[in-house]
Design an enzyme around this catalytic site. Structure first.
Site, PDB file in Angstrom:
ATOM      1  N   SER A  26      -6.312 -16.848 -35.612  1.00  0.00           N
ATOM      2  CA  SER A  26      -7.772 -16.922 -35.547  1.00  0.00           C
ATOM      3  C   SER A  26      -8.156 -18.151 -34.751  1.00  0.00           C
ATOM      4  O   SER A  26      -7.816 -19.278 -35.133  1.00  0.00           O
ATOM      5  CB  SER A  26      -8.358 -17.038 -36.950  1.00  0.00           C
ATOM      6  OG  SER A  26      -9.686 -17.509 -36.848  1.00  0.00           O
TER       7      SER A  26
ATOM      8  N   HIS B   4      -7.552 -13.047 -33.102  1.00  0.00           N
ATOM      9  CA  HIS B   4      -8.620 -12.753 -34.063  1.00  0.00           C
ATOM     10  C   HIS B   4      -9.833 -13.640 -33.745  1.00  0.00           C
ATOM     11  O   HIS B   4      -9.710 -14.865 -33.645  1.00  0.00           O
ATOM     12  CB  HIS B   4      -8.094 -13.045 -35.465  1.00  0.00           C
ATOM     13  CG  HIS B   4      -9.011 -12.693 -36.592  1.00  0.00           C
ATOM     14  ND1 HIS B   4      -9.118 -11.422 -37.101  1.00  0.00           N
ATOM     15  CD2 HIS B   4      -9.855 -13.469 -37.325  1.00  0.00           C
ATOM     16  CE1 HIS B   4      -9.985 -11.411 -38.116  1.00  0.00           C
ATOM     17  NE2 HIS B   4     -10.450 -12.645 -38.268  1.00  0.00           N
TER      18      HIS B   4
ATOM     19  N   ASP C 292     -13.607 -14.664 -34.935  1.00  0.00           N
ATOM     20  CA  ASP C 292     -14.524 -14.643 -36.079  1.00  0.00           C
ATOM     21  C   ASP C 292     -15.959 -14.876 -35.624  1.00  0.00           C
ATOM     22  O   ASP C 292     -16.323 -15.993 -35.262  1.00  0.00           O
ATOM     23  CB  ASP C 292     -14.114 -15.732 -37.079  1.00  0.00           C
ATOM     24  CG  ASP C 292     -12.829 -15.378 -37.806  1.00  0.00           C
ATOM     25  OD1 ASP C 292     -12.804 -14.335 -38.459  1.00  0.00           O
ATOM     26  OD2 ASP C 292     -11.857 -16.154 -37.701  1.00  0.00           O
TER      27      ASP C 292
ATOM     28  N   MET D  94     -19.725 -15.196 -36.692  1.00  0.00           N
ATOM     29  CA  MET D  94     -20.534 -15.480 -37.894  1.00  0.00           C
ATOM     30  C   MET D  94     -21.976 -15.746 -37.472  1.00  0.00           C
ATOM     31  O   MET D  94     -22.214 -16.413 -36.465  1.00  0.00           O
ATOM     32  CB  MET D  94     -19.988 -16.715 -38.621  1.00  0.00           C
ATOM     33  CG  MET D  94     -18.519 -16.623 -38.977  1.00  0.00           C
ATOM     34  SD  MET D  94     -18.022 -18.069 -39.941  1.00  0.00           S
ATOM     35  CE  MET D  94     -16.240 -17.856 -39.961  1.00  0.00           C
TER      36      MET D  94
ATOM     37  N   HIS E 252     -13.838  -9.877 -35.804  1.00  0.00           N
ATOM     38  CA  HIS E 252     -14.248  -9.821 -37.209  1.00  0.00           C
ATOM     39  C   HIS E 252     -15.711 -10.215 -37.270  1.00  0.00           C
ATOM     40  O   HIS E 252     -16.064 -11.365 -37.058  1.00  0.00           O
ATOM     41  CB  HIS E 252     -13.349 -10.795 -37.991  1.00  0.00           C
ATOM     42  CG  HIS E 252     -13.649 -10.888 -39.451  1.00  0.00           C
ATOM     43  ND1 HIS E 252     -13.078 -11.840 -40.263  1.00  0.00           N
ATOM     44  CD2 HIS E 252     -14.451 -10.155 -40.257  1.00  0.00           C
ATOM     45  CE1 HIS E 252     -13.520 -11.691 -41.502  1.00  0.00           C
ATOM     46  NE2 HIS E 252     -14.368 -10.679 -41.522  1.00  0.00           N
TER      47      HIS E 252
ATOM     48  N   MET F  71     -18.779 -11.062 -39.113  1.00  0.00           N
ATOM     49  CA  MET F  71     -19.395 -11.506 -40.372  1.00  0.00           C
ATOM     50  C   MET F  71     -20.888 -11.673 -40.107  1.00  0.00           C
ATOM     51  O   MET F  71     -21.423 -12.787 -40.075  1.00  0.00           O
ATOM     52  CB  MET F  71     -18.724 -12.807 -40.835  1.00  0.00           C
ATOM     53  CG  MET F  71     -17.327 -12.570 -41.384  1.00  0.00           C
ATOM     54  SD  MET F  71     -16.324 -14.060 -41.405  1.00  0.00           S
ATOM     55  CE  MET F  71     -15.669 -14.019 -39.746  1.00  0.00           C
TER      56      MET F  71
ATOM     57  N   MET G  91     -10.214  -9.516 -47.464  1.00  0.00           N
ATOM     58  CA  MET G  91     -10.436 -10.970 -47.396  1.00  0.00           C
ATOM     59  C   MET G  91      -9.731 -11.629 -48.580  1.00  0.00           C
ATOM     60  O   MET G  91      -9.926 -11.231 -49.732  1.00  0.00           O
ATOM     61  CB  MET G  91     -11.929 -11.293 -47.448  1.00  0.00           C
ATOM     62  CG  MET G  91     -12.720 -10.868 -46.221  1.00  0.00           C
ATOM     63  SD  MET G  91     -12.093 -11.506 -44.646  1.00  0.00           S
ATOM     64  CE  MET G  91     -12.153 -13.282 -44.902  1.00  0.00           C
TER      65      MET G  91
ATOM     66  N   GLY H  32     -16.368 -17.211 -44.088  1.00  0.00           N
ATOM     67  CA  GLY H  32     -17.322 -18.222 -43.632  1.00  0.00           C
ATOM     68  C   GLY H  32     -16.675 -19.456 -43.027  1.00  0.00           C
ATOM     69  O   GLY H  32     -17.241 -20.066 -42.130  1.00  0.00           O
TER      70      GLY H  32
ATOM     71  N   GLY I  70     -12.765 -21.680 -42.077  1.00  0.00           N
ATOM     72  CA  GLY I  70     -11.315 -21.730 -42.018  1.00  0.00           C
ATOM     73  C   GLY I  70     -10.786 -22.682 -43.078  1.00  0.00           C
ATOM     74  O   GLY I  70     -11.553 -23.402 -43.734  1.00  0.00           O
TER      75      GLY I  70
ATOM     76  N   ASP J  65      -6.844 -11.798 -44.434  1.00  0.00           N
ATOM     77  CA  ASP J  65      -7.483 -12.896 -43.712  1.00  0.00           C
ATOM     78  C   ASP J  65      -7.950 -13.962 -44.697  1.00  0.00           C
ATOM     79  O   ASP J  65      -8.763 -13.689 -45.574  1.00  0.00           O
ATOM     80  CB  ASP J  65      -8.673 -12.308 -42.930  1.00  0.00           C
ATOM     81  CG  ASP J  65      -9.389 -13.327 -42.062  1.00  0.00           C
ATOM     82  OD1 ASP J  65      -8.945 -14.476 -41.985  1.00  0.00           O
ATOM     83  OD2 ASP J  65     -10.401 -12.934 -41.447  1.00  0.00           O
TER      84      ASP J  65
HETATM   85  C1  DX5 Z   1     -12.802 -16.869 -42.565  1.00  0.00           C
HETATM   86  C2  DX5 Z   1     -12.334 -16.177 -41.303  1.00  0.00           C
HETATM   87  C3  DX5 Z   1     -10.923 -16.354 -41.041  1.00  0.00           C
HETATM   88  C4  DX5 Z   1     -10.462 -17.761 -40.881  1.00  0.00           C
HETATM   89  C5  DX5 Z   1      -9.129 -17.846 -41.528  1.00  0.00           C
HETATM   90  O1  DX5 Z   1     -14.089 -16.506 -42.845  1.00  0.00           O
HETATM   91  O2  DX5 Z   1     -12.594 -14.790 -41.364  1.00  0.00           O
HETATM   92  O3  DX5 Z   1     -10.455 -15.530 -39.984  1.00  0.00           O
HETATM   93  O4  DX5 Z   1     -10.366 -18.208 -39.565  1.00  0.00           O
HETATM   94  O5  DX5 Z   1      -8.783 -19.146 -41.538  1.00  0.00           O
HETATM   95  P1  DX5 Z   1      -7.544 -19.752 -42.327  1.00  0.00           P
HETATM   96  O6  DX5 Z   1      -6.329 -19.030 -41.852  1.00  0.00           O
HETATM   97  O7  DX5 Z   1      -7.620 -21.175 -41.895  1.00  0.00           O
HETATM   98  O8  DX5 Z   1      -7.795 -19.555 -43.791  1.00  0.00           O
HETATM   99 ZN    ZN Z   2     -11.590 -13.495 -39.843  1.00  0.00          ZN
END
Ligand code: DX5
Ligand code: ZN
Length: 221
Positions: free
Chosen positions: A8, A33, A35, A37, A66, A68, A137, A142, A144, A175
């Site tokens: 990601s 990946h 993300d 948001m 992804h 969100m 999930m 939201g 990392g 994820d």
């Molecule tokens: C969280 C994201 C993830 C995130 C995962 O909302 O959807 O894709 O980047 O991050 P890690 O691997 O750091 O938990």
């Molecule tokens: Zn994600």
């Protein structure tokens, strides 16, 4: 089943995004990946079509987007035009999943549904034929680098059962908090695709970390 690792870019250094993606590719990443948001569905804002387009120009790896966001259908055309290969929408944000998955497929993309930790698997049990990817999930979406929810492998196991019973060939992706410590349980529970941000980008050797994660599943790298 093969192990698919999807770094990601949320945890990447954006001042050198091209290099970060090249490093993932050199380390054997399968997908990238991305993300997205919107600050509404989740309490954080990231990026959209422009970044998808930038990543597309850097790699031929499959781009796993992804979403969100609320009203995700607003962005389907732009994201596909920008180079997305898969669009994953949240069941909690998309009441008309059947229509929206059909639309994603019409656009030539992998159609995915993500489920928050609190959302039961029954949210997708009636639409399995439309599903190319199910994302479980393993943290609340939201941010990392959050802590892995320890009972997630149980849900992944039930998701695998649901897909198998429905004769679904959908990808089963996880994820959030995926690391050397958590990946094996998720793999054994039946996940085949692993998103990892912090574990890869904060590693001393991010390239090697991709192989190390794969290796934890007992698959030769
Ligand atoms: C969280 C994201 C993830 C995130 C995962 O909302 O959807 O894709 O980047 O991050 P890690 O691997 O750091 O938990
Ligand atoms: Zn994600």
């Amino acid at each position: 089943m093969t192990v698919r690792i999807a770094p990601s870019i949320l945890s990447a250094d954006f001042s050198k995004l091209g290099d970060e993606i090249a490093m993932c590719e050199a380390g054997g990443a399968d997908w990238i990946h991305i993300d997205v948001m919107d600050g509404r569905f989740v309490p954080n804002l990231t990026y959209g079509a422009k970044v998808i387009e930038t990543v597309r120009a850097c790699t031929s790896l499959s781009l796993d987007v992804h979403m969100m966001v609320v009203e995700p259908e607003q962005y389907f055309d732009d994201f596909v035009a920008a180079g997305a290969d898969g669009l994953t929408i949240h069941a909690e944000a998309a009441p008309h999943l059947h229509r929206q998955l059909t639309r994603i497929r019409e656009l030539g993309c992998r159609a995915g549904v993500a489920l928050n930790p609190a959302t039961p698997l029954t949210a997708v049990s009636e639409i399995l034929p439309e599903l190319d990817l199910l994302l479980i999930m393993t943290v609340n979406p939201g941010f990392g680098a959050q802590e892995f929810i320890p009972y997630s492998p149980g849900k992944v196991r039930r998701a695998r059962q649901l897909l198998d019973e429905g004769a679904s060939g959908a990808v089963l992706e996880v994820d959030g908090g995926v690391s050397r410590a958590t990946i094996k349980d998720l793999w054994e529970a039946g996940a085949d695709t692993f998103v990892a941000g912090n574990a890869i980008f904060s590693a001393a050797d991010p390239r090697a970390e991709i192989g190390a994660l794969r290796g934890r599943c007992g698959v030769l790298v």
